[in-house]
Design a protein around this motif. Structure first.
Motif, PDB file in Angstrom:
ATOM      1  N   UNK A  96       0.835  -1.193   0.000  1.00 25.03           N
ATOM      2  CA  UNK A  96       0.000   0.000   0.000  1.00 25.03           C
ATOM      3  C   UNK A  96       0.869   1.242   0.000  1.00 25.03           C
ATOM      4  N   UNK A  97       0.580   2.180  -0.900  1.00 23.88           N
ATOM      5  CA  UNK A  97       1.253   3.477  -0.952  1.00 23.88           C
ATOM      6  C   UNK A  97       0.219   4.541  -0.593  1.00 23.88           C
ATOM      7  N   UNK A  98       0.183   4.960   0.684  1.00 23.60           N
ATOM      8  CA  UNK A  98      -0.856   5.908   1.098  1.00 23.60           C
ATOM      9  C   UNK A  98      -0.781   7.243   0.365  1.00 23.60           C
ATOM     10  N   UNK A  99       0.432   7.689   0.008  1.00 23.24           N
ATOM     11  CA  UNK A  99       0.559   8.981  -0.680  1.00 23.24           C
ATOM     12  C   UNK A  99      -0.045   8.947  -2.082  1.00 23.24           C
ATOM     13  N   UNK A 100      -0.090   7.762  -2.702  1.00 19.58           N
ATOM     14  CA  UNK A 100      -0.666   7.607  -4.039  1.00 19.58           C
ATOM     15  C   UNK A 100      -2.033   6.928  -4.019  1.00 19.58           C
ATOM     16  N   UNK A 101      -2.451   6.498  -2.831  1.00 20.04           N
ATOM     17  CA  UNK A 101      -3.729   5.795  -2.646  1.00 20.04           C
ATOM     18  C   UNK A 101      -3.859   4.628  -3.621  1.00 20.04           C
ATOM     19  N   UNK A 102      -2.836   3.758  -3.587  1.00 14.31           N
ATOM     20  CA  UNK A 102      -2.828   2.607  -4.474  1.00 14.31           C
ATOM     21  C   UNK A 102      -1.955   1.502  -3.887  1.00 14.31           C
ATOM     22  N   UNK A 103      -2.158   0.298  -4.406  1.00 10.26           N
ATOM     23  CA  UNK A 103      -1.267  -0.816  -4.111  1.00 10.26           C
ATOM     24  C   UNK A 103      -0.313  -0.922  -5.291  1.00 10.26           C
ATOM     25  N   UNK A 104       0.956  -1.081  -4.982  1.00  9.06           N
ATOM     26  CA  UNK A 104       1.973  -1.112  -6.033  1.00  9.06           C
ATOM     27  C   UNK A 104       2.789  -2.389  -5.928  1.00  9.06           C
ATOM     28  N   UNK A 105       2.921  -3.097  -7.042  1.00  8.80           N
ATOM     29  CA  UNK A 105       3.749  -4.294  -7.105  1.00  8.80           C
ATOM     30  C   UNK A 105       5.066  -3.913  -7.782  1.00  8.80           C
ATOM     31  N   UNK A 106       6.178  -3.968  -7.052  1.00  4.14           N
ATOM     32  CA  UNK A 106       7.446  -3.492  -7.592  1.00  4.14           C
ATOM     33  C   UNK A 106       8.080  -4.401  -8.644  1.00  4.14           C
ATOM     34  N   UNK A 107       7.635  -5.635  -8.772  1.00  4.14           N
ATOM     35  CA  UNK A 107       8.283  -6.564  -9.716  1.00  4.14           C
ATOM     36  C   UNK A 107       8.206  -6.069 -11.157  1.00  4.14           C
ATOM     37  N   UNK A 108       7.012  -5.657 -11.584  1.00  6.55           N
ATOM     38  CA  UNK A 108       6.838  -5.190 -12.964  1.00  6.55           C
ATOM     39  C   UNK A 108       5.911  -3.985 -13.018  1.00  6.55           C
ATOM     40  N   UNK A 109       5.920  -3.182 -11.955  1.00  8.47           N
ATOM     41  CA  UNK A 109       5.146  -1.943 -11.887  1.00  8.47           C
ATOM     42  C   UNK A 109       3.643  -2.158 -12.038  1.00  8.47           C
ATOM     43  N   UNK A 110       3.138  -3.190 -11.394  1.00  7.18           N
ATOM     44  CA  UNK A 110       1.700  -3.423 -11.373  1.00  7.18           C
ATOM     45  C   UNK A 110       1.041  -2.469 -10.382  1.00  7.18           C
TER      46      UNK A 110
END
Length: 152
Positions: free
Chosen positions: A102-116
């Motif tokens: 969870x990235x609260x500043x962007x209000x999204x879940x981010x998967x770092x493997x392939x930028x999901x």
């Protein structure tokens, strides 16, 4: 006088060749048998759903807040969407199985493997993930927010 050589053939080469051919052939034959055995007798983790788990107290999360936790040995998240609605899902990315954070500043879940990228409801909105994050069932019992596998 002429020395006679032993008439017994040298079997060490033949034994080595049989071993070099036999081991891979045995492995190739055993692989489908093991797969069939796992299909007929699946592991207990696939047949026994995990018990429901209390994640938070009712009112503990503010609207728009996310609580990350581990359920069934898999990273998961509980989201409070409004005053009455909660959602929960596993944070394992459906693309290759990496963990979305969870990235609260962007209000999204981010998967770092392939930028999901997934929105606050777990829907895939960018990158290669082919589907949303896998949902969990959310229940309210005794002033607790509980999660469990769907269909359990």
């Amino acid at each position: 006088m002429v020395e006679k050589k032993s008439q017994q053939p040298d079997h060490s080469r033949r034994k080595l060749l049989k071993l070099l051919v036999g081991v891979p052939v045995a492995g190739a034959a055993a692989t489908p048998l093991l797969a069939a055995a796992n299909y007929v007798y699946p592991p207990a983790s696939l047949t026994t759903p995990p018990a429901p788990m209390a994640v938070a107290g009712v009112g503990e999360l503010q609207v728009g807040e996310v609580k990350q936790f581990v359920y069934n040995k898999i990273p998961a998240a509980l989201v409070r969407l409004d005053e009455k609605e909660y959602r929960a899902f596993y944070r394992r990315c459906p693309h290759l199985g990496c963990t979305a954070s969870w990235e609260p500043e962007n209000k999204r879940f981010f998967c770092p493997c392939h930028n999901g990228v997934f929105d606050i409801e777990g829907k895939n909105i960018a990158g290669p993930p082919p589907s949303p994050l896998r949902p969990l069932l959310v229940l309210q019992e005794n002033n607790k927010i509980m999660v469990q596998e769907r269909g359990a």
